[in-house]
Structure formats: C-alpha cells, structure tokens
Design an enzyme around this catalytic site. Sequence first.
Site, PDB file in Angstrom:
ATOM      1  N   GLY A  69      38.045  93.542 -33.224  1.00 45.29           N
ATOM      2  CA  GLY A  69      37.011  93.106 -34.391  1.00 45.29           C
ATOM      3  C   GLY A  69      37.078  91.728 -34.872  1.00 45.29           C
ATOM      4  O   GLY A  69      35.782  91.047 -35.131  1.00 45.29           O
ATOM      5  N   ASP A 125      38.435  91.997 -39.384  1.00 46.51           N
ATOM      6  CA  ASP A 125      36.886  91.717 -39.351  1.00 46.51           C
ATOM      7  C   ASP A 125      36.449  92.354 -40.850  1.00 46.51           C
ATOM      8  O   ASP A 125      35.713  91.716 -41.417  1.00 46.51           O
ATOM      9  CB  ASP A 125      36.241  92.253 -38.251  1.00 46.51           C
ATOM     10  CG  ASP A 125      36.737  93.744 -38.099  1.00 46.51           C
ATOM     11  OD1 ASP A 125      37.570  94.284 -38.819  1.00 46.51           O
ATOM     12  OD2 ASP A 125      36.055  94.311 -37.051  1.00 46.51           O
ATOM     13  N   ASP A 128      37.151  98.654 -44.516  1.00 46.32           N
ATOM     14  CA  ASP A 128      36.571 100.241 -44.729  1.00 46.32           C
ATOM     15  C   ASP A 128      37.107 101.015 -45.807  1.00 46.32           C
ATOM     16  O   ASP A 128      37.532 100.887 -46.952  1.00 46.32           O
ATOM     17  CB  ASP A 128      35.941 100.284 -43.601  1.00 46.32           C
ATOM     18  CG  ASP A 128      34.778 101.689 -43.780  1.00 46.32           C
ATOM     19  OD1 ASP A 128      34.378 101.651 -44.973  1.00 46.32           O
ATOM     20  OD2 ASP A 128      34.614 102.400 -42.937  1.00 46.32           O
ATOM     21  N   LYS A 156      34.116  95.960 -47.828  1.00 51.94           N
ATOM     22  CA  LYS A 156      33.050  97.046 -48.457  1.00 51.94           C
ATOM     23  C   LYS A 156      33.476  97.560 -49.850  1.00 51.94           C
ATOM     24  O   LYS A 156      32.651  98.020 -50.406  1.00 51.94           O
ATOM     25  CB  LYS A 156      32.798  98.275 -47.518  1.00 51.94           C
ATOM     26  CG  LYS A 156      32.137  97.882 -46.207  1.00 51.94           C
ATOM     27  CD  LYS A 156      31.878  99.159 -45.546  1.00 51.94           C
ATOM     28  CE  LYS A 156      31.176  98.745 -44.026  1.00 51.94           C
ATOM     29  NZ  LYS A 156      31.110  99.859 -43.061  1.00 51.94           N
ATOM     30  N   PHE A 177      26.675 100.341 -42.332  1.00 52.08           N
ATOM     31  CA  PHE A 177      27.453 100.051 -40.885  1.00 52.08           C
ATOM     32  C   PHE A 177      26.911  98.883 -40.094  1.00 52.08           C
ATOM     33  O   PHE A 177      25.801  98.597 -39.903  1.00 52.08           O
ATOM     34  CB  PHE A 177      27.077 101.211 -39.695  1.00 52.08           C
ATOM     35  CG  PHE A 177      28.267 101.140 -38.606  1.00 52.08           C
ATOM     36  CD1 PHE A 177      29.507 101.694 -39.141  1.00 52.08           C
ATOM     37  CD2 PHE A 177      28.067 100.488 -37.476  1.00 52.08           C
ATOM     38  CE1 PHE A 177      30.527 101.455 -38.203  1.00 52.08           C
ATOM     39  CE2 PHE A 177      29.157 100.160 -36.392  1.00 52.08           C
ATOM     40  CZ  PHE A 177      30.265 101.027 -36.642  1.00 52.08           C
TER      41      PHE A 177
END
Length: 200
Positions: A69, A125, A128, A156, A177
Amino acid sequence: MKAETALSHRDMEYEEAEREFPAYTGGRPLQRIVYSAGEIGARVEELGEEIAHAYGPDDGVLLVGLLKGSFVFLGDLVRCIRRPIHVDFLVASSYGKGTTSSGEVKLLYDPSTPMRGQHIIVVEDIIDSGTTLNRLMGSLEARDPASLEICALLHKHVAKNLEYEARWIGFDAPNEFLVGYGLDHAEDFRHLPFIASLPT
Ligand code: IMP
Ligand code: MG
C-alpha cells in the site's frame, strides 16, 4: 475570465480527475474524488520537510515502507526529504479465513538493513483498525532502534486499541473505503494518481 467565475486550482484538479478516472478504472465508477493529486503532492512535500528537520545531522534515518500500500506514497515522500536517509521495505500480510482477518500479521519480507541505533520511520498508507501496526511495531522495537516513529498518509481515527500513534499524518481521512495512490480494492486502483472513495 472574470475572477468570480474562474475555477480555483483545486476545482480544476478535481475536474481533471473526474474526466480522467474512467480511463484508469476501465469505466468502473468511483463515488467521489477525496484528495486530488495536487493536494496530495503539497501535503507530501510538507511531511518530507518536517521529517528532514526532525533529526540531527548525524542521525541515521531509515524509512521502512509497508508494502504494498505505501509504495506510491513512499516513492514521493523520500524525494521530499532533503537529508541523508536509507530506505527499506516490510511486507506483512494479515491472514485469516474468509473476509474477516484473524488479527494475525505474517511477515513475508523482513528488512535486511540493521535497525540497531537507527532512527526508524515506518511508512504506512492508511491506519484503519490499527491491527497491522499494533502487531508490527513490537517486533521492530525489539531490534533496538534509536527511535521508532510512524508516518501514515491517511488516518481514519476509528481504531479502538491503537498501541502506537503516528507522529506524522498526511490527512485525517473520512471513514469510507478509499482507493488510489497505492491503496487498492482487491488489487485494483493502486495506480490512480488521486485518492477516491468507492460506491457503497
Ligand atoms: P489496519 O490494520 O486495519 O489499520 O489496516 C491497515 C491496512 O488495511 C492498510 O495498510 C491497507 O492496506 C488496508 N486498508 C484499510 N483501510 C483501507 C481503505 O479504506 N482502502 C484500502 N485499503 C485499506
Ligand atoms: Mg492493502
């Protein structure tokens, strides 16, 4: 063109991305452009400058990118760090049955670069659930680096049990997403020059 009708640079960039994305996705729809290439580039430049000034001139600084990522972010970021650094990668994969991760993280490639006494920056990256970093950081800490920091392009802010906070964050991301600029959905969309959300 009158000033009040002229599109701002930001709007032009979004319009350009809107025009171009069907070619990149083969016509598959995206929900919306969340960060344009220009916005990302400007923020990455700032992060690079901050990182360059965070360490002493004799410090050994090693950036470790979490693949896959982070590959686009890392590639842009290192070119904005105007000081000596080394670069390596880490390949981790969460595995479990079906679509829910077991929370286990397996190391598929482990950096060969020695970490003892080095100032390590893990480049991720997106944060989450935080599971990936929670599992990895302990194993990196055990290698006795001089310091250990995280630089994440996106955060996030939904993780409940984050054991390590990122020192550098590109953007506080919406809880959607996201794809592009290295981020994938089933390996698609990593090559988009901007970040978009997918239709739900
Ligand atoms: P975490 O372990 O739940 O923090 O997730 C980290 C990894 O999950 C990231 O490195 C990404 O590979 C993936 N991921 C989490 N959220 C997204 C997203 O919105 N789009 C694409 N990949 C994501
Ligand atoms: Mg991924």
